[in-house]
Every structure is written in C-alpha cells, then in structure tokens.
Write an enzyme that holds these catalytic residues in place. Structure first.
Site, PDB file in Angstrom:
ATOM      1  N   HIS A 183       0.844  -1.192   0.000  1.00  0.00           N
ATOM      2  CA  HIS A 183       0.000   0.000   0.000  1.00  0.00           C
ATOM      3  C   HIS A 183       0.875   1.235   0.000  1.00  0.00           C
ATOM      4  O   HIS A 183       1.821   1.348   0.771  1.00  0.00           O
ATOM      5  CB  HIS A 183      -0.916   0.029   1.235  1.00  0.00           C
ATOM      6  N   ASP A 204     -15.077   2.909   7.297  1.00  0.00           N
ATOM      7  CA  ASP A 204     -14.101   3.856   6.753  1.00  0.00           C
ATOM      8  C   ASP A 204     -14.762   4.783   5.740  1.00  0.00           C
ATOM      9  O   ASP A 204     -14.456   5.970   5.692  1.00  0.00           O
ATOM     10  CB  ASP A 204     -12.917   3.125   6.118  1.00  0.00           C
ATOM     11  N   ARG A 222     -14.500  13.012   7.909  1.00  0.00           N
ATOM     12  CA  ARG A 222     -13.193  13.659   8.171  1.00  0.00           C
ATOM     13  C   ARG A 222     -12.891  14.710   7.101  1.00  0.00           C
ATOM     14  O   ARG A 222     -12.340  15.767   7.384  1.00  0.00           O
ATOM     15  CB  ARG A 222     -12.087  12.597   8.179  1.00  0.00           C
ATOM     16  N   SER A 277      -7.597   4.109   9.119  1.00  0.00           N
ATOM     17  CA  SER A 277      -8.320   4.094   7.845  1.00  0.00           C
ATOM     18  C   SER A 277      -7.606   3.193   6.834  1.00  0.00           C
ATOM     19  O   SER A 277      -8.213   2.304   6.221  1.00  0.00           O
ATOM     20  CB  SER A 277      -8.417   5.540   7.330  1.00  0.00           C
ATOM     21  N   LYS A 332      -8.523  -1.242   5.778  1.00  0.00           N
ATOM     22  CA  LYS A 332      -8.772  -1.751   4.421  1.00  0.00           C
ATOM     23  C   LYS A 332      -7.787  -2.864   4.081  1.00  0.00           C
ATOM     24  O   LYS A 332      -8.133  -3.851   3.445  1.00  0.00           O
ATOM     25  CB  LYS A 332      -8.685  -0.603   3.412  1.00  0.00           C
TER      26      LYS A 332
HETATM   27  N1  URA Z   1      -5.737   7.121   2.619  1.00  0.00           N
HETATM   28  C1  URA Z   1      -6.740   6.496   3.266  1.00  0.00           C
HETATM   29  O1  URA Z   1      -7.242   5.474   2.824  1.00  0.00           O
HETATM   30  N2  URA Z   1      -7.167   7.022   4.449  1.00  0.00           N
HETATM   31  C2  URA Z   1      -6.634   8.135   4.984  1.00  0.00           C
HETATM   32  O2  URA Z   1      -7.051   8.540   6.043  1.00  0.00           O
HETATM   33  C3  URA Z   1      -5.595   8.780   4.286  1.00  0.00           C
HETATM   34  C4  URA Z   1      -5.161   8.240   3.097  1.00  0.00           C
END
Ligand code: URA
Length: 440
Positions: A82, A161, A168, A183, A187
């Site tokens: 990621h 999320d 947010r 967050s 995932k």
């Molecule tokens: N990418 C994400 O998936 N979440 C965040 O909070 C910031 C970047």
C-alpha cells in the site's frame, strides 16, 4: 454506552475501551450515532490522539464493520502493498507483476485517484477492455493462474471507513495519525493478505510533508499490521519530487512497462526494486540482499512484463498494449513548457504537478468526474537539473486544447529555478519494522 460520555472523556485525553470503540463504530455504521457526535469525537481524537491499543482496536472494529476477504482459496503466501499516495506513483504496476513472477501471490484491491494523487484503477483502465470489477471467484482464479490480479474494492468492504472518511474530509480531521493509520490499515486487514508492505511517502506531494510525521505514521501502521497478526514493514520513500517522468494514466502505464523491462527512470526503478525486495522478504523468499538480487534479475529478464501481460489478458484487457506500449493512443494536443530563466531546479511543488496533470484531464476533482486517459505530463527536467532559459522542462498532453494554458501555468509555478546547485535528495529515508526504525 452514551456517545456524549465518550466524547467528554476523549476531549480530556482519556482512553476508550475496546468495547466502547466496538459500540461506537457499530452505532455509527448503523446510523444510530449521528454525524455531529462522530464529528466531535474525530476532533477530540485529532487533538488528544489515541494510544496504540485504542488505534489497533479502532482499526479492527473498522475492518470487521463489513465483508472481510478470506484469501485461503488462493494457494501460497499473499503479500499486499500500500502506498500512502503521490504523484507519478505507478509502483503497483511494476512491483505487483515483478513479485508475482517470483512466486508471491498478489491479490490486490486498489483505488482511484482524487485531487492531486493518481490511482492504480484509473491507470489500469487506460488499457482497452480491462475490467477491475470481477467476482470474488474470478479474482481468486486469476491470482491462482497468473500470480496477480488488481481489482477495485468490493461494495461492502469497510463501510465504517467510507462513512468516517467522508466526515473527516469535511471536518478538517483527515491529517491525524491514528485516523489515517486506522483508515488505511482497516482496508488492508479486511483485504486478507498474509503480509503487507507499506510505502509511506514523505515530502511536498505526500500526505505527510515532514519525515518525522511520516516515520510516526509508519510506526503506527506497522504496529497495527503486526498486532493484527500480519507480517508488516514500511519504507519511507521520497515524494518531494514526482516519481519517474510520467504523470497521467496511459503515460504512467507505458513508463511502468519500460521499468519492468529494466529501462525505467532511475528513481522509479530503485524505489520499485526496494519495495519488491520487501514483498519477497515478507513472503519468506530469503534475506533482504538475496531478495533484492532476485527482483533485479526478474526486472532484466522480462519475467515481470510477461506476468503483467498475463494479468491484463485474464482481466479482459488487450495484452498487446503491454507488449507494444506505443499502441496507447496519443493525446491530440501537446505543449512544451519551457524554463523562464537560467539556473538549477531547486524545488518542485509535487502536489502542484499532480494538480497540473489533473487540470489537463488526467485526474478528477470530484468522484464522478470522467478521466482523459491519454492526458498528462512528461517531465524532462527534475530536481537538481541545470536549465537554460527556453529549455523544455515538461511536455503536456490533453484532448482539450483549452486546458493547456492554465495547466502549463500551474506546472511552471510548481517549479523553483534558483541560482545554486541544490543538495542530493534521498529516495528511501527509512525502513520501519516491528523491531524499530532504521534510518538510511
Ligand atoms: N488514505 C486512506 O485510505 N485514508 C486516509 O485517512 C488517508 C489516506
């Protein structure tokens, strides 16, 4: 549990228990906790933070708020990667096939670009016919056949999320380390891989502008990954300068293919080799040095390109575009952007370059905007290069001629040409594992 009491406690820096976090996340996803109370909680977390235990608890509760992918139907060790996002970041298209060609299983779910950052799904969709929406059964089948598949996130993954991120975004609470870490990692954990390599970007094109914050974020995320029972490490890589030369979807796919053939730009090649090395390492393929040697060899003998072509074909795409990238349609309009003075390039506002590319049609400002896959920028000069007045620093491409002027002004404003030669910049700043931080 009264949400009011939790907000009050967090406002004073108190700790939330796992049960309280569970009820808060569930209540929010079900719509029982209103946005205004969750927004107050997010702001309290922004100012008072969360400790490791709370952040891990929040991540696991978010991950299990929707479908969790069980990858046991795929043989072998699955490793995910990621990136925290950047400009010209096409590393997934290089290291995914490279690692897969060396026996790592890559079952990857990626996202689209937004704002100044690009997204892997948009890049892949510049290949005619390719689909990133496949059934789970077909997803597993492709990974078993070719070693890799890259698809979009399925509908009901991590709904907590989706709701929290949207809130947010409008309450100025995005840039909080526990909130970003939970967050991203929720995932990754829901996506089911055994190992996770994190590419935490730092600099003017990254979420985290300072090295200190990037290291903090990486420490938090690796601790969550390890705490969730996954093998996890992070590299802190430079995003103070766009990665490689190409920005924009089909331009980036073509550059990724060149890199897979061992003919890519030096910065992109090195970052990809290091990330791939760590994917192999997470999969237990050897020590770091031998994994690096394996990655380097696969880059020069063409194995990675063959794996990418096989993946593209399996996902319905025309693999001849991978074998002959000249087939990608060229944008009808181009403009050379030239230096307005003599000197050295002493700074690049990398987010500004991403915005210039999006202004040409390569990105979207709103989720529903369409993408011009052939639009983008090829950078001819980067940080540290010497230029004379009138030298071409970049070439812009678009399907809409009227977009060229605004975008070229934005790009030129993103470059600082100064008198002195600037110092060298690192590509990889640090490695973060459960054992600690190693600065380079
Ligand atoms: N990418 C994400 O998936 N979440 C965040 O909070 C910031 C970047």
């Amino acid at each position: 549990m009264r949400m009011y009491d939790l907000i009050e406690r967090k406002k004073h820096g108190g700790k939330l228990s796992r049960q309280e976090i569970h009820e808060m996340v569930q209540g929010f996803v079900r719509g029982e906790i209103p946005d205004y109370q969750m927004a107050a909680m997010l702001m309290a977390v922004y100012f008072k933070g969360m400790d490791r235990e709370e952040t891990l608890g929040l991540t696991l509760e978010m991950a299990s708020s929707g479908d969790m992918v069980d990858l046991s139907g795929i043989e072998g060790i699955k490793v995910d990667k990621h990136s925290t996002g950047g400009v010209g970041d096409k590393t997934t298209l290089v290291i995914g096939p490279l690692a897969a060609s060396l026996g790592v299983k890559v079952a990857k779910m990626s996202g689209r670009g937004l704002g100044h950052t690009g997204g892997t799904i948009d890049k892949l969709e510049s290949i005619p016919g390719l689909t990133t929406a496949v059934s789970q059964e077909r997803f597993f089948g492709i990974v078993n056949e070719t070693g890799i598949a890259v698809i979009g996130q399925s509908g009901n993954m991590v709904p907590a999320d989706k709701k929290l991120y949207a809130l947010r975004d409008v309450t100025a609470t995005v840039d909080s380390i526990p909130l970003i870490a939970s967050s991203i990692m929720s995932k990754k954990i829901a996506a089911g891989s055994d190992g996770i390599v994190l590419d935490v970007k730092t600099g003017s094109g990254a979420f985290m502008k300072s090295l200190e914050d990037s290291v903090e974020l990486a420490k938090e995320m690796t601790a969550i990954g390890t705490g969730a029972g996954r093998r996890c490490c992070a590299l802190i890589t430079d995003m103070d300068v766009p990665l490689g030369s190409a920005i924009g979807n089909s331009l980036e796919v073509a550059e990724a293919i060149e890199t897979l053939k061992g003919r890519g730009p030096r910065d992109l090649t090195e970052v990809c080799l290091q990330l791939c090395t760590h994917m192999l390492y997470m999969a237990g393929k050897g020590d770091v040095d031998s994994c690096y040697a394996m990655a380097r060899e696969a880059m020069t003998d063409g194995r990675g390109v063959k794996t990418l072509a096989a993946m593209v074909k399996a996902q319905g795409g025309d693999e001849t575009y991978i074998l002959e990238p000249d087939r990608f349609p060229k944008a009808p309009y181009r403009l050379e952007v030239t230096a307005d003075r003599e000197g050295h390039i002493t700074h690049i506002d990398t987010a500004g370059c991403g915005i210039a590319s999006a202004m040409l049609g390569a990105g979207r400002q709103r989720k529903e905007d369409d993408i011009d896959h052939s639009a983008g920028i090829c950078l001819c000069k980067k940080y540290g290069d010497q230029v004379k007045k009138g030298d071409v620093i970049a070439v812009m491409y678009t399907s809409k001629e009227e977009l060229l002027n605004g975008a070229s002004k934005k790009l030129l404003d993103s470059y600082t040409i100064g008198d002195g030669e600037p110092g060298d910049k690192k590509l990889i700043y640090a490695r973060v594992t459960e054992d600690g931080v190693e600065m380079f």
